[in-house]
Enzyme design. Structure first.
Site, mmCIF file in Angstrom:
data_model
loop_
_atom_site.group_PDB
_atom_site.id
_atom_site.type_symbol
_atom_site.label_atom_id
_atom_site.label_comp_id
_atom_site.label_asym_id
_atom_site.label_seq_id
_atom_site.Cartn_x
_atom_site.Cartn_y
_atom_site.Cartn_z
ATOM 1 N N ARG A 19 0.828 -1.198 0.000
ATOM 2 C CA ARG A 19 0.000 0.000 0.000
ATOM 3 C C ARG A 19 0.868 1.255 0.000
ATOM 4 N NH1 ARG A 19 -3.412 0.469 5.057
ATOM 5 N NH2 ARG A 19 -3.698 -1.757 4.786
ATOM 6 N N SER A 105 -8.618 0.173 -0.879
ATOM 7 C CA SER A 105 -9.648 -0.144 0.120
ATOM 8 C C SER A 105 -10.357 1.121 0.606
ATOM 9 C CB SER A 105 -9.019 -0.938 1.261
ATOM 10 O OG SER A 105 -10.022 -1.440 2.083
ATOM 11 N N HIS A 106 -10.238 1.434 1.897
ATOM 12 C CA HIS A 106 -10.948 2.579 2.459
ATOM 13 C C HIS A 106 -10.001 3.766 2.673
ATOM 14 C CE1 HIS A 106 -9.116 0.210 5.578
ATOM 15 N NE2 HIS A 106 -8.940 1.355 6.223
ATOM 16 N N LYS A 115 -3.848 -6.428 -3.034
ATOM 17 C CA LYS A 115 -4.148 -7.556 -2.147
ATOM 18 C C LYS A 115 -3.935 -8.817 -2.966
ATOM 19 C CE LYS A 115 -7.667 -5.375 0.757
ATOM 20 N NZ LYS A 115 -9.092 -5.138 0.976
ATOM 21 N N ASP A 239 -17.461 -0.422 2.066
ATOM 22 C CA ASP A 239 -16.203 0.312 1.951
ATOM 23 C C ASP A 239 -15.778 0.338 0.477
ATOM 24 O OD1 ASP A 239 -15.073 -2.224 1.564
ATOM 25 O OD2 ASP A 239 -13.244 -1.708 2.638
ATOM 26 N N ASP A 241 -13.797 -1.098 -1.514
ATOM 27 C CA ASP A 241 -13.647 -2.286 -2.366
ATOM 28 C C ASP A 241 -14.618 -3.405 -1.999
ATOM 29 O OD1 ASP A 241 -12.222 -2.715 0.037
ATOM 30 O OD2 ASP A 241 -10.963 -4.233 -0.897
ATOM 31 N N ASP A 243 -15.366 -5.184 0.690
ATOM 32 C CA ASP A 243 -15.159 -6.318 1.591
ATOM 33 C C ASP A 243 -15.521 -5.999 3.042
ATOM 34 O OD1 ASP A 243 -12.968 -4.755 2.167
ATOM 35 O OD2 ASP A 243 -11.447 -6.267 1.673
ATOM 36 N N ARG A 244 -15.913 -4.737 3.307
ATOM 37 C CA ARG A 244 -16.362 -4.393 4.664
ATOM 38 C C ARG A 244 -17.745 -3.759 4.585
ATOM 39 N NH1 ARG A 244 -14.085 -0.681 7.684
ATOM 40 N NH2 ARG A 244 -12.704 0.279 6.178
ATOM 41 N N HIS A 326 -15.498 -6.608 8.464
ATOM 42 C CA HIS A 326 -15.269 -7.764 7.580
ATOM 43 C C HIS A 326 -16.092 -8.915 8.150
ATOM 44 C CE1 HIS A 326 -11.666 -6.440 5.274
ATOM 45 N NE2 HIS A 326 -11.361 -5.749 6.366
HETATM 46 ZN ZN LIG Z 1 -11.835 -3.066 2.008
#
Ligand SMILES: [Zn+2]
Length: 466
Positions: A19, A105-106, A115, A239, A241, A243-244, A326
């Site tokens: 990242r 992501s966020h 990832k 979020d 992407d 996943d949350r 998650h």
């Molecule tokens: Zn995420």
């Protein structure tokens, strides 16, 4: 043979992923080198799936990553602009040896990252660090992998709705925060019924409305207002992407990650006694106690989606979740974190109940909590402090869990002190069965820190947090 030498900016290789800030610490060339290295790891003629989120820099990083993979002879299947769970799903479906998601992501909009999936498991930690160290000098024979494009969206949506039969109408606010979950979120909302209120479903890497991070209540304001104004049944936010998940009840109150996990736990335990359920070390003791009371087996995991996925596999767990939102269903699903699937499971759960979400949540046992308290502390020192505090507490024969930082329990509550995975910070949190005991827990952790670093302990102002 081609010989390459490359140095990454030291800050971009993290324990869970890569990242950085685009064109400041993370560059297109890094993406190409990562493609080379990951490709060599996966092996010639193997298949790697690639997806990317809606950030402004994602497509460019994706193109370079693909170049790097093809160059070492790996075949690439591009699945396009997609949320992270769809990448995971695609890897299972076409049996890809590896997968890479380009996503920040966020994180703030200029950030981006990668990832990794290898053999359907997260590729992270020491493996990722070792891989990146190879950049200092490596060689390979130039090859030409094949490139394919494949869309998994319809198959994914069909899989999500497999076995779901909704009988009632649900009035729901959906908020993608202009993240990459927007398109599939809209499709899911439409499939549920036509009483939906969509917010910021169009992908926009500038995030003009709010940041796509539902763990910060500030980002849920629009969704909350809509629920109250229109008297909706619930709100669901994603979020950047996908996943949350963030969930808001019909009264406009935000559910914490452990409350949502408890809700799903009760549901699974109705059908499967002895179900194994994982919560991360930040979750309330109520979660673990309630799972046990309903004849389930609670398991505590380190924080971080990669750790949780490994623990699911190791323990053959049925369900898992983290405070951060998650949620991982393994019973009748694949065990990866999927906020879109979780959203449909939540609606299914409510569909079977006559009670409103707020009424269900109000029946949960109550605890008194502090928010997450963040103490600035440099990266080297933070682990040293954790080690010293852990040593002292063990010597005092305290009930200590030290899988991720230190969590010390007493009969009235617990405190947790851990090193942040992403920032130069120590993070602490307390919980107790009464307001008075919460104060006590906070004083206990303050005292524990005082024993090893009095200056740091002075930064904890008890009256500020309770
Ligand atoms: Zn995420």
């Amino acid at each position: 043979m081609i010989d390459k030498k490359h140095l990454f900016n030291k800050t971009i290789i993290r324990s869970y992923d890569i990242r950085g800030i685009y064109n400041k610490t993370l560059f297109d060339l890094d993406a190409k080198i990562i493609g080379n290295l990951f490709g060599l790891k996966v092996g010639k003629n193997q298949n790697v799936n690639i997806a990317y989120d809606g950030r402004l820099s994602s497509e460019s990083l994706k193109n370079k990553l693909v170049e790097g993979l093809l160059e070492v002879g790996v075949n690439v299947t591009e699945i396009g602009l997609s949320p992270t769970p769809l990448l995971y799903f695609s890897c299972i479906k076409n049996k890809a040896a590896g997968g890479v998601m380009i996503t920040g992501s966020h994180n703030p909009k200029h950030h981006n990252g990668f990832k990794f999936v290898f053999n359907n498991m997260p590729f992270y930690g020491d493996d990722l660090i070792k891989l990146s160290e190879k950049a200092k000098g490596f060689s390979f024979k130039r090859n030409r992998g094949k490139k394919f494009k494949q869309c998994f969206k319809d198959e994914y949506i069909n899989r999500i709705f497999k076995g779901i039969n909704l009988k009632n109408k649900h009035r729901i606010a959906w908020d993608a925060g202009n993240g990459v979950a927007g398109e599939l979120m809209s499709k899911i909302a439409k499939k549920i019924n036509n009483q939906n209120f969509l917010l910021f479903e169009n992908v926009d890497g500038n995030f003009p409305n709010h940041h796509p991070d539902p763990s910060n209540p500030k980002n849920l304001k629009d969704c909350i207002n809509l629920i109250i104004q229109e008297k909706l049944d619930l709100g669901i936010a994603f979020d950047g992407d996908g996943d949350r998940i963030g969930v808001i009840d019909d009264k406009g109150r935000v559910l914490s990650g452990d409350q949502l996990l408890l809700l799903f736990s009760y549901e699974i335990l109705k059908k499967k006694k002895g179900a194994k359920i994982i919560g991360d070390v930040k979750c309330s003791q109520i979660l673990f106690d309630e799972i046990k009371k309903k004849f389930g087996i609670p398991i505590m995991s380190q924080t971080g989606h990669s750790h949780v996925k490994v623990n699911i596999k190791k323990n053959k767990a049925d369900l898992a979740g983290e405070m951060s939102g998650h949620i991982f269903f393994n019973l009748n699903y694949y065990g990866f974190d999927d906020a879109l699937y979780s959203s449909v499971k939540l609606v299914e759960l409510l569909d079977k109940q006559s009670k409103k979400l707020s009424e269900i949540v109000d029946q949960f046992p109550k605890a008194f909590n502090t928010p997450e308290i963040r103490l600035e502390c440099n990266d080297l020192k933070k682990f040293e402090i954790i080690n010293k505090v852990t040593f002292n507490q063990k010597r005092k024969n305290q009930e200590v869990i030290d899988i991720d930082g230190i969590r010390v329990s007493s009969k009235n509550g617990w405190w947790l002190l851990r090193a942040s995975n992403t920032q130069a910070e120590l993070v602490l949190r307390c919980e107790a069965n009464s307001f008075e005991n919460l104060k006590k827990e906070l004083s206990l952790v303050k005292e524990a820190i005082f024993e090893v670093d009095s200056e740091l302990s002075d930064k904890i102002l008890v009256e500020n947090y309770i």
